[in-house]
Design an enzyme around this catalytic site. Structure first.
Site, PDB file in Angstrom:
ATOM      1  N   LYS A 254       0.925  -1.462   0.060  1.00 19.50           N
ATOM      2  CA  LYS A 254       0.056   0.171  -0.021  1.00 19.50           C
ATOM      3  C   LYS A 254       0.892   1.265   0.050  1.00 19.50           C
ATOM      4  O   LYS A 254       0.475   2.224  -0.329  1.00 19.50           O
ATOM      5  CB  LYS A 254      -0.968   0.079   1.078  1.00 19.50           C
TER       6      LYS A 254
ATOM      7  N   ASP B 289      -9.952   2.267   2.071  1.00 20.65           N
ATOM      8  CA  ASP B 289      -9.912   1.676   3.286  1.00 20.65           C
ATOM      9  C   ASP B 289     -10.426   2.734   4.346  1.00 20.65           C
ATOM     10  O   ASP B 289     -11.084   2.358   5.292  1.00 20.65           O
ATOM     11  CB  ASP B 289      -8.671   1.282   3.702  1.00 20.65           C
TER      12      ASP B 289
ATOM     13  N   GLY C 268      -0.275  -1.826  15.109  1.00 18.69           N
ATOM     14  CA  GLY C 268       0.350  -1.973  13.759  1.00 18.69           C
ATOM     15  C   GLY C 268       0.532  -0.478  13.476  1.00 18.69           C
ATOM     16  O   GLY C 268      -0.074   0.625  13.841  1.00 18.69           O
TER      17      GLY C 268
ATOM     18  N   GLY D 154       1.442   0.029   9.597  1.00 18.33           N
ATOM     19  CA  GLY D 154       1.495  -0.227   8.212  1.00 18.33           C
ATOM     20  C   GLY D 154       0.424   0.903   7.329  1.00 18.33           C
ATOM     21  O   GLY D 154      -0.037   1.900   7.839  1.00 18.33           O
ATOM     22  N   GLY D 155       0.112   0.418   5.984  1.00 21.28           N
ATOM     23  CA  GLY D 155      -0.742   1.363   5.210  1.00 21.28           C
ATOM     24  C   GLY D 155      -2.173   1.430   5.662  1.00 21.28           C
ATOM     25  O   GLY D 155      -2.757   2.325   5.959  1.00 21.28           O
ATOM     26  N   MET D 156      -2.588   0.124   6.197  1.00 26.30           N
ATOM     27  CA  MET D 156      -4.068   0.048   6.769  1.00 26.30           C
ATOM     28  C   MET D 156      -4.181   0.797   8.098  1.00 26.30           C
ATOM     29  O   MET D 156      -5.138   1.275   8.510  1.00 26.30           O
ATOM     30  CB  MET D 156      -4.403  -1.413   6.890  1.00 26.30           C
TER      31      MET D 156
END
Length: 265
Positions: A62, A98, A121, A123-125
């Site tokens: 992502k 998202d 987390g 990351g991208g999400m």
């Protein structure tokens, strides 16, 4: 025939079944396929060169895909994360649906904005999730990430806190945005949060879409918590992708039928 695809390290049939079922319902001569690329740059070049209309982007691509597109829609640019690419005659524009999914699910479940939140987390999400929390009005948010650089950067960008480990911390809402619990991974049978953290929470949110009932979601249901699942995220973000690709917004009944078909696999 028009082709759309998804690119993921561990492809699932969720998007494939959802999109193809809607194509059939609406009489569109389109088809959707899922791929695990061995070279992301070449895969995106293929999207451009083959005239593939749309491309969904999943973990872990992502952020890496940003350098490979021509333009960033504000939905992706604001959080430097991409989950959707639309090809208009060889010009690739990146979007992020998202964020929209997270935003809608927080609202649908009427999660009070005065709840404390732990997001695991970075990351991208996680970027989409933390941005949606900030924009919804949540103030007490902690990002838990072992990588200090990415974790502290993400938290600081939205005015939240960072910590490297959970270390017994609890919150009213806990959100997993790591691959822990994802089917096919090394930790598919693992809990992303310890049971005592689940027990202390009021809302448990796992963005992992496959399986729909992750170990975390099963534990939360058993404990009687309000749950928000990755399968719900997948449905909403896929619907918004469908609209971007086709220019058609299906009816609520058509979406429900596609969702049921997707989950019946």
């Amino acid at each position: 025939m028009t082709l759309c695809i998804s690119l993921s390290a561990r492809p699932s049939n969720n998007g494939t079944r959802f999109h193809n079922h809607l194509y059939e319902q609406l009489g569109l001569n389109w088809i959707y396929k899922a791929f695990a690329p061995t070279d992301l740059a070449l895969a995106i070049a293929g999207v451009r060169g083959l005239g593939i209309r749309g491309c969904a982007i999943s973990m872990p691509y992502k952020e890496d895909v940003i350098a490979l597109v021509d333009a960033m829609d504000p939905s992706a640019k604001a959080i430097d994360s991409v989950n959707t690419i639309v090809n208009d005659g060889g010009r690739l524009t990146a979007y992020n649906t998202d964020y929209t999914a997270i935003e809608q699910l927080l609202e649908q479940n009427a999660v009070p904005t005065n709840y404390s939140v732990v997001v695991q987390g970075a990351g991208g999400m996680a970027k989409a999730t933390v941005a949606a929390l900030r924009d919804a009005g949540f103030k007490d948010v902690t990002v838990v990430a072992r990588n200090e650089q990415t974790g502290r950067s993400l938290a600081g960008l939205y005015g939240f806190r960072w910590r490297p480990e959970l270390d017994g911390a609890t919150a009213d809402m806990i959100i997993n945005v790591t691959p822990i619990g994802m089917a096919g991974g090394m930790e598919e049978n693992s809990l992303s949060f310890p049971l005592e953290t689940v027990d202390a929470a009021k809302v448990v949110f796992d963005v992992v879409a496959l399986p729909a009932e992750t170990p975390l979601i099963k534990a939360a249901r058993a404990a009687g918590k309000v749950v928000i699942t990755g399968a719900e995220v997948a449905t909403i973000q896929a619907l918004e992708q469908f609209v971007l690709y086709t220019g058609v917004r299906p009816t609520t009944e058509q979406v429900r039928a596609a969702e049921e078909f997707m989950r019946a696999q």
